[in-house]
Design a protein around this motif. Sequence first.
Motif, PDB file in Angstrom:
ATOM      1  N   SER A  55       2.185   8.494  -2.009  1.00 56.26           N
ATOM      2  CA  SER A  55       1.932   8.697  -3.372  1.00 56.26           C
ATOM      3  C   SER A  55       2.617   7.787  -4.400  1.00 56.26           C
ATOM      4  O   SER A  55       2.219   7.275  -5.203  1.00 56.26           O
ATOM      5  N   ASP A  56       3.844   7.655  -4.013  1.00 55.27           N
ATOM      6  CA  ASP A  56       4.761   6.425  -4.597  1.00 55.27           C
ATOM      7  C   ASP A  56       3.959   4.943  -4.282  1.00 55.27           C
ATOM      8  O   ASP A  56       3.979   4.210  -5.202  1.00 55.27           O
ATOM      9  N   CYS A  57       3.801   4.731  -3.246  1.00 55.53           N
ATOM     10  CA  CYS A  57       2.899   3.334  -2.860  1.00 55.53           C
ATOM     11  C   CYS A  57       1.758   3.348  -3.658  1.00 55.53           C
ATOM     12  O   CYS A  57       1.455   2.334  -4.339  1.00 55.53           O
ATOM     13  N   ALA A  58       0.878   4.441  -3.692  1.00 52.69           N
ATOM     14  CA  ALA A  58      -0.177   4.353  -4.599  1.00 52.69           C
ATOM     15  C   ALA A  58      -0.220   4.154  -5.976  1.00 52.69           C
ATOM     16  O   ALA A  58      -0.862   3.580  -6.658  1.00 52.69           O
ATOM     17  N   GLU A  59       0.866   4.876  -6.433  1.00 55.32           N
ATOM     18  CA  GLU A  59       1.138   4.819  -7.792  1.00 55.32           C
ATOM     19  C   GLU A  59       1.764   3.547  -8.355  1.00 55.32           C
ATOM     20  O   GLU A  59       1.429   2.996  -9.440  1.00 55.32           O
ATOM     21  N   LYS A  60       2.394   2.871  -7.538  1.00 53.45           N
ATOM     22  CA  LYS A  60       3.017   1.479  -7.764  1.00 53.45           C
ATOM     23  C   LYS A  60       2.091   0.504  -7.307  1.00 53.45           C
ATOM     24  O   LYS A  60       2.457  -0.855  -7.178  1.00 53.45           O
ATOM     25  N   LYS A  61       0.965   0.925  -6.508  1.00 58.67           N
ATOM     26  CA  LYS A  61      -0.109  -0.124  -6.195  1.00 58.67           C
ATOM     27  C   LYS A  61       0.396  -1.061  -5.063  1.00 58.67           C
ATOM     28  O   LYS A  61       0.291  -2.325  -5.228  1.00 58.67           O
ATOM     29  N   ARG A  62       1.280  -0.586  -4.305  1.00 61.08           N
ATOM     30  CA  ARG A  62       1.932  -1.491  -3.293  1.00 61.08           C
ATOM     31  C   ARG A  62       0.685  -2.192  -2.253  1.00 61.08           C
ATOM     32  O   ARG A  62      -0.175  -1.039  -1.968  1.00 61.08           O
ATOM     33  N   GLN A  63       1.038  -3.301  -1.952  1.00 65.91           N
ATOM     34  CA  GLN A  63       0.099  -3.942  -1.017  1.00 65.91           C
ATOM     35  C   GLN A  63       0.542  -4.008   0.403  1.00 65.91           C
ATOM     36  O   GLN A  63       1.692  -4.288   0.434  1.00 65.91           O
ATOM     37  N   PRO A  64      -0.083  -3.433   1.581  1.00 66.59           N
ATOM     38  CA  PRO A  64       0.609  -3.483   2.765  1.00 66.59           C
ATOM     39  C   PRO A  64       0.967  -4.907   3.014  1.00 66.59           C
ATOM     40  O   PRO A  64       0.317  -5.924   2.927  1.00 66.59           O
ATOM     41  N   GLN A  65       2.260  -5.223   3.672  1.00 72.48           N
ATOM     42  CA  GLN A  65       2.539  -6.445   4.193  1.00 72.48           C
ATOM     43  C   GLN A  65       2.510  -6.382   5.735  1.00 72.48           C
ATOM     44  O   GLN A  65       3.586  -5.879   6.081  1.00 72.48           O
ATOM     45  N   ILE A  66       1.559  -7.092   6.536  1.00 67.67           N
ATOM     46  CA  ILE A  66       1.512  -6.981   7.761  1.00 67.67           C
ATOM     47  C   ILE A  66       1.847  -8.256   8.323  1.00 67.67           C
ATOM     48  O   ILE A  66       1.460  -9.276   7.940  1.00 67.67           O
ATOM     49  N   ASN A  67       2.823  -8.270   9.398  1.00 66.93           N
ATOM     50  CA  ASN A  67       2.977  -9.583   9.975  1.00 66.93           C
ATOM     51  C   ASN A  67       2.916  -9.376  11.615  1.00 66.93           C
ATOM     52  O   ASN A  67       3.443  -8.610  12.172  1.00 66.93           O
TER      53      ASN A  67
END
Length: 69
Positions: A55-67
Amino acid sequence: MKEEYDFSKARKNPYTNKLKKQITINIDADTIDYFKSQSKFSGIPYQTLINLYLSDCAEKKRQPQINWN
């Protein structure tokens, strides 16, 4: 016990606007173990912790960072 109760002045449930939907999701065992250990530390059920994090990720609109190294 009364035959009838008056709920006209009852407080509204503040969580009704955040109803949850049950889904099936595949999560790595290590990730589940991590949240279970956090659950023991915090006293919050691990599924609730996972929901809070997502929910926190969605609220802050975080983008996945995949390496992929």
